[in-house]
Write a protein that holds these residues in place. Structure first.
Motif, mmCIF file in Angstrom:
data_model
loop_
_atom_site.group_PDB
_atom_site.id
_atom_site.type_symbol
_atom_site.label_atom_id
_atom_site.label_comp_id
_atom_site.label_asym_id
_atom_site.label_seq_id
_atom_site.Cartn_x
_atom_site.Cartn_y
_atom_site.Cartn_z
ATOM 1 N N ARG A 87 30.994 23.091 15.835
ATOM 2 C CA ARG A 87 30.617 21.766 16.323
ATOM 3 C C ARG A 87 29.635 21.135 15.345
ATOM 4 N NH1 ARG A 87 28.741 19.375 21.660
ATOM 5 N NH2 ARG A 87 26.904 18.152 21.103
ATOM 6 N N SER A 96 31.055 19.170 25.368
ATOM 7 C CA SER A 96 32.391 19.735 25.575
ATOM 8 C C SER A 96 32.680 19.928 27.062
ATOM 9 C CB SER A 96 32.513 21.083 24.859
ATOM 10 O OG SER A 96 33.729 21.720 25.220
ATOM 11 N N GLU A 122 35.649 23.154 20.454
ATOM 12 C CA GLU A 122 35.559 24.401 21.223
ATOM 13 C C GLU A 122 36.936 25.008 21.454
ATOM 14 O OE1 GLU A 122 33.914 26.159 25.499
ATOM 15 O OE2 GLU A 122 33.284 24.159 24.838
ATOM 16 N N PRO A 142 33.646 17.372 20.586
ATOM 17 C CA PRO A 142 33.142 18.729 20.856
ATOM 18 C C PRO A 142 34.085 19.566 21.710
ATOM 19 C CG PRO A 142 31.864 17.087 22.059
ATOM 20 C CD PRO A 142 32.719 16.337 21.086
#
Length: 460
Positions: free
Chosen positions: A357, A365, A351, A347
């Motif tokens: 995602r 994240s 990002e 994740p």
């Protein structure tokens, strides 16, 4: 007036050059994409205490220490598991070992509906290559790297094959590539040499477009089939040959030194093609240090201040070094105590790259930490399970950690803030925290069914 204009221009050029020097090497001028390159380096059985930047004093790791000096060192980072296959599955898919496809070291391939880092990054234009030890699918299965989003692949498909540093063959994409100079016990083709050669050539070819490299070295894993010679799978003991240490410990130090040198070559390659500022580098290990091939993890204090080692759910088996360098955003010489795990990498990279995602991840994240912003979303808990010694489970929630080391054994409880070495079991005096730990362990995993190891008998 013309003299004034020329003088001002000269000053501006001088100032721009000064700032360029202060800011480090310039970006590659051929790059048009704003996406960062990503280099993910995963060591094999490297302990928290095996690096100079984490306290090792018996041998030096200058190149990995450079990553920490120029980036961010995490002190509460965790492996996906205490053994390799489920840990690598957690890394690649963003799911911990209670939900991932591969939940034990019994060899199970990834399936078409598993979504890997490479598949996520491919959606926004990345070319991806995996090099080294895969362990998530062998030939003829849907779990091979090329079927899991990578454009190129070179290395060992099978984790047992990866024990051999001078192998009879390696895999190049879908082709079986013989190492002819290793025939009959020869030691001509050293796998880490090939990994570097393939990777540096790839960087040269892809320097002007965004790429993702998963560099999964098998150093410093033991060749378990060689007994007490299992740590001597190195071209040379080098400076360690004269140290007053047992041969296996000399070999371990040489292996880690070689791993560090390989990191140095990778960083130099990024520098050469002006990609260092544009490249996010992550360095981590798949689990804690081993006591195999004649070594003990205590000889160099490889677990650092922690209890346990590989195949243990105590901190020494799952707390690992984790370093991020990204000169464009990550400020140098930072230490971060955020609690993260390998399943957070997917994740985070999604990002960073602006990719969507996937649904159903366990990972969170930590990209905002890299940008120097407040990390608002954090883990409520982290979960692991281990199956070689029965159904063992562990969960960390806040500063607390609960362990269930067997169905008929009492749950243990530790306060990691006060007792990082897990020396004082507080279960008897903290019943509420034990109940919370048991509840989290019970709710964090899908029902477990013992998988069938259907790996074909490969010729190693």
């Amino acid at each position: 007036m013309r003299r004034i204009v020329l003088a001002v221009a000269a000053c501006l050029v001088a100032v721009s050059r000064l700032f360029a020097q202060l800011d480090g090497p310039r970006d590659n001028p051929g790059r048009t994409s704003k996406l960062p390159n990503i280099l993910l380096i995963l060591a094999d059985d490297l302990g928290y205490g095996d690096l100079g930047c984490y306290g090792q004093t018996n041998f030096a790791t200058p190149n990995i220490d450079r990553l920490a000096r120029e980036g961010m060192k995490f002190t509460q980072a965790y492996a996906g598991n205490t053994v390799c296959a489920p840990s690598r599955c957690a890394l690649m898919t963003g799911k911990h070992s209670g939900h991932g496809r591969v939940r034990s070291n019994v060899q199970v391939p990834l399936e078409p509906d598993d979504v890997t880092i490479a598949e996520v990054l491919r959606t926004v234009g990345y070319d991806s290559m995996a090099v080294g030890k895969w362990a998530l699918g062998w030939e003829g299965t849907p779990g091979t790297p090329l079927k899991q989003g990578f454009n190129q692949w070179f290395g060992y498909l099978d984790q047992l094959h990866a024990h051999a540093y001078f192998p009879s063959h390696l895999w190049r994409n879908e082709m079986d590539m013989p190492m002819l100079s290793n025939k009959g016990g020869g030691r001509g083709d050293y796998a880490p040499d090939w990994f570097l050669r393939i990777t540096t050539n790839y960087v040269k070819a892809k320097a002007e477009s965004p790429f993702f490299i998963y560099y999964a070295s098998n150093l410093p894993h033991a060749n378990n089939e060689l007994g007490t010679n299992g740590m001597l799978e190195i071209r040379s003991l080098g400076e360690f040959a004269n140290r007053p240490w047992p041969k296996p410990e000399q070999g371990k130090a040489a292996m880690i030194a070689r791993l560090d040198a390989d990191v140095g070559v990778l960083l130099a390659t990024l520098d050469r093609y002006r990609l260092d500022r544009q490249t996010l580098v992550i360095f981590a290990s798949d689990n804690g240090p081993h006591s195999e091939g004649g070594v003990t993890n205590t000889f160099f204090q490889s677990s650092g201040p922690f209890r346990g080692q590989k195949r243990s759910l105590y901190e020494g088996g799952i707390r690992v070094p984790f370093i991020v360098r990204w000169p464009k955003y990550v400020k140098p010489s930072q230490t971060n105590d955020l609690t993260i795990a390998l399943w957070d990498v997917l994740p985070t990279l999604a990002e960073v790259a602006g990719a969507t995602r996937p649904q159903g991840l366990d990972g969170v994240s930590f990209a905002q930490s890299l940008y120097g912003r407040e990390q608002k979303r954090k883990h409520d808990s982290l979960y692991w399970e281990f199956h070689e010694y029965g159904y063992q489970k562990a969960v960390r929630f806040g500063d607390w950690k609960a362990l269930s080391l067997g169905t008929n054994k009492p749950v243990e409880l530790y306060n990691l803030a006060q007792d990082p070495g897990e020396t004082i079991d507080l279960a008897a005096s903290h019943a509420e925290e034990v109940r919370r730990g048991v509840q989290l362990m019970d709710s964090s995993a899908s029902p477990y069914v013992e998988p069938v190891d259907s790996t074909p008998k490969a010729r190693f």
